[in-house]
Motif scaffolding. Structure first.
Motif, PDB file in Angstrom:
ATOM      1  N   VAL A  39       0.810  -1.214   0.000  1.00 40.18           N
ATOM      2  CA  VAL A  39       0.000   0.000   0.000  1.00 40.18           C
ATOM      3  C   VAL A  39       0.851   1.276   0.000  1.00 40.18           C
ATOM      4  CG1 VAL A  39      -0.226   0.149   2.508  1.00 40.18           C
ATOM      5  CG2 VAL A  39      -2.045   1.037   1.052  1.00 40.18           C
ATOM      6  N   ILE A  40       2.079   1.201   0.430  1.00 41.26           N
ATOM      7  CA  ILE A  40       2.930   2.396   0.501  1.00 41.26           C
ATOM      8  C   ILE A  40       3.241   2.967  -0.880  1.00 41.26           C
ATOM      9  CG2 ILE A  40       5.192   1.293   0.470  1.00 41.26           C
ATOM     10  CD1 ILE A  40       5.934   3.238   2.780  1.00 41.26           C
ATOM     11  N   HIS A  41       3.163   2.155  -1.911  1.00 36.94           N
ATOM     12  CA  HIS A  41       3.480   2.610  -3.267  1.00 36.94           C
ATOM     13  C   HIS A  41       2.511   3.668  -3.768  1.00 36.94           C
ATOM     14  CE1 HIS A  41       6.887   0.187  -4.685  1.00 36.94           C
ATOM     15  NE2 HIS A  41       6.469  -0.700  -3.802  1.00 36.94           N
ATOM     16  N   LYS A  42       1.322   3.736  -3.223  1.00 35.56           N
ATOM     17  CA  LYS A  42       0.353   4.726  -3.705  1.00 35.56           C
ATOM     18  C   LYS A  42       0.711   6.139  -3.245  1.00 35.56           C
ATOM     19  CE  LYS A  42      -3.167   4.548  -0.090  1.00 35.56           C
ATOM     20  NZ  LYS A  42      -4.566   4.310   0.185  1.00 35.56           N
ATOM     21  N   TYR A  43       1.644   6.299  -2.306  1.00 40.42           N
ATOM     22  CA  TYR A  43       2.052   7.610  -1.818  1.00 40.42           C
ATOM     23  C   TYR A  43       3.230   8.199  -2.592  1.00 40.42           C
ATOM     24  CZ  TYR A  43      -0.943   6.442   2.097  1.00 40.42           C
ATOM     25  OH  TYR A  43      -2.017   6.091   2.860  1.00 40.42           O
ATOM     26  N   PHE A  44       3.730   7.467  -3.583  1.00 37.93           N
ATOM     27  CA  PHE A  44       4.889   7.909  -4.340  1.00 37.93           C
ATOM     28  C   PHE A  44       4.558   7.929  -5.834  1.00 37.93           C
ATOM     29  CE2 PHE A  44       6.518   6.122  -0.441  1.00 37.93           C
ATOM     30  CZ  PHE A  44       7.493   7.036  -0.068  1.00 37.93           C
ATOM     31  N   LEU A  45       5.206   8.851  -6.547  1.00 36.89           N
ATOM     32  CA  LEU A  45       5.068   8.914  -7.997  1.00 36.89           C
ATOM     33  C   LEU A  45       5.814   7.745  -8.638  1.00 36.89           C
ATOM     34  CD1 LEU A  45       5.750  12.717  -8.492  1.00 36.89           C
ATOM     35  CD2 LEU A  45       3.567  11.566  -8.753  1.00 36.89           C
ATOM     36  N   PRO A  46       5.561   7.481  -9.928  1.00 42.72           N
ATOM     37  CA  PRO A  46       6.347   6.451 -10.625  1.00 42.72           C
ATOM     38  C   PRO A  46       7.839   6.791 -10.604  1.00 42.72           C
ATOM     39  CG  PRO A  46       4.440   7.060 -11.922  1.00 42.72           C
ATOM     40  CD  PRO A  46       4.487   8.003 -10.761  1.00 42.72           C
ATOM     41  N   ARG A  47       8.675   5.770 -10.681  1.00 40.54           N
ATOM     42  CA  ARG A  47      10.118   5.950 -10.537  1.00 40.54           C
ATOM     43  C   ARG A  47      10.741   6.790 -11.642  1.00 40.54           C
ATOM     44  NH1 ARG A  47      11.673   0.312  -9.495  1.00 40.54           N
ATOM     45  NH2 ARG A  47      10.167   0.142  -7.829  1.00 40.54           N
ATOM     46  N   ALA A  48      10.111   6.893 -12.794  1.00 37.33           N
ATOM     47  CA  ALA A  48      10.660   7.707 -13.880  1.00 37.33           C
ATOM     48  C   ALA A  48      10.754   9.174 -13.460  1.00 37.33           C
ATOM     49  CB  ALA A  48       9.795   7.579 -15.124  1.00 37.33           C
ATOM     50  N   TYR A  49       9.858   9.602 -12.611  1.00 41.78           N
ATOM     51  CA  TYR A  49       9.886  10.983 -12.135  1.00 41.78           C
ATOM     52  C   TYR A  49      11.026  11.234 -11.151  1.00 41.78           C
ATOM     53  CZ  TYR A  49       5.296  11.594 -14.225  1.00 41.78           C
ATOM     54  OH  TYR A  49       4.260  11.677 -15.106  1.00 41.78           O
ATOM     55  N   ALA A  50      11.612  10.184 -10.606  1.00 40.98           N
ATOM     56  CA  ALA A  50      12.720  10.343  -9.664  1.00 40.98           C
ATOM     57  C   ALA A  50      13.939  10.957 -10.352  1.00 40.98           C
ATOM     58  CB  ALA A  50      13.092   8.999  -9.046  1.00 40.98           C
ATOM     59  N   VAL A  51      14.020  10.823 -11.653  1.00 45.07           N
ATOM     60  CA  VAL A  51      15.093  11.445 -12.419  1.00 45.07           C
ATOM     61  C   VAL A  51      14.598  12.730 -13.074  1.00 45.07           C
ATOM     62  CG1 VAL A  51      16.632  11.154 -14.398  1.00 45.07           C
ATOM     63  CG2 VAL A  51      16.216   9.246 -12.838  1.00 45.07           C
ATOM     64  N   ALA A  52      13.375  12.721 -13.578  1.00 47.94           N
ATOM     65  CA  ALA A  52      12.853  13.856 -14.334  1.00 47.94           C
ATOM     66  C   ALA A  52      12.652  15.101 -13.467  1.00 47.94           C
ATOM     67  CB  ALA A  52      11.539  13.473 -14.998  1.00 47.94           C
ATOM     68  N   PRO A  54      14.140  16.096 -10.434  1.00 49.45           N
ATOM     69  CA  PRO A  54      15.385  16.803 -10.080  1.00 49.45           C
ATOM     70  C   PRO A  54      16.092  17.406 -11.291  1.00 49.45           C
ATOM     71  CG  PRO A  54      15.295  14.704  -8.963  1.00 49.45           C
ATOM     72  CD  PRO A  54      14.166  14.719  -9.942  1.00 49.45           C
ATOM     73  N   LEU A  55      16.001  16.756 -12.442  1.00 51.95           N
ATOM     74  CA  LEU A  55      16.605  17.298 -13.648  1.00 51.95           C
ATOM     75  C   LEU A  55      15.936  18.612 -14.038  1.00 51.95           C
ATOM     76  CD1 LEU A  55      18.620  16.855 -15.993  1.00 51.95           C
ATOM     77  CD2 LEU A  55      16.765  15.700 -17.195  1.00 51.95           C
ATOM     78  N   ALA A  56      14.612  18.651 -14.029  1.00 57.98           N
ATOM     79  CA  ALA A  56      13.880  19.870 -14.370  1.00 57.98           C
ATOM     80  C   ALA A  56      14.159  20.979 -13.356  1.00 57.98           C
ATOM     81  CB  ALA A  56      12.378  19.572 -14.433  1.00 57.98           C
ATOM     82  N   VAL A  57      14.190  20.645 -12.082  1.00 52.06           N
ATOM     83  CA  VAL A  57      14.482  21.646 -11.051  1.00 52.06           C
ATOM     84  C   VAL A  57      15.903  22.178 -11.217  1.00 52.06           C
ATOM     85  CG1 VAL A  57      14.789  21.972  -8.568  1.00 52.06           C
ATOM     86  CG2 VAL A  57      12.787  20.776  -9.415  1.00 52.06           C
ATOM     87  N   GLY A  58      16.841  21.311 -11.500  1.00 51.67           N
ATOM     88  CA  GLY A  58      18.221  21.743 -11.716  1.00 51.67           C
ATOM     89  C   GLY A  58      18.366  22.662 -12.917  1.00 51.67           C
TER      90      GLY A  58
END
Length: 84
Positions: A39-52, A54-58
């Motif tokens: 059930v904890i997975h519903k509180y997190f975005l898909p893993r592809a956003y884990a790179v996208a 921070p890249l966009a913010v940087g």
């Protein structure tokens, strides 16, 4: 000497940074080891956003730093022309 307002703002920034760091660390480091049906997975975005994200913010940070440096350099250039 820091005023009370400065200290509150600083504490708020540190708290927000700590929350973001904890969330991102759990998302990137811990979540892959937890079963995908948990059930904890519903509180997190898909893993592809884990790179996208921070890249966009940087990139945005670099853009704003570049714009600020350009603005300051152009402003200083105008001031030196006026004094001559």
């Amino acid at each position: 000497q820091a005023t009370g307002t400065d200290q509150v703002v600083g504490l708020g920034l540190v708290a927000i940074s700590l929350i973001i760091f904890t969330y991102y660390t759990a998302w990137v480091i811990l979540l892959p080891f937890i079963d995908s049906q948990h059930v904890i997975h519903k509180y997190f975005l898909p893993r592809a956003y884990a790179v996208a994200i921070p890249l966009a913010v940087g990139l945005l940070l670099l853009l704003f730093v570049g714009l600020f440096i350009t603005y300051v350099m152009l402003k200083n250039q105008r001031v030196t022309k006026k004094t001559q």
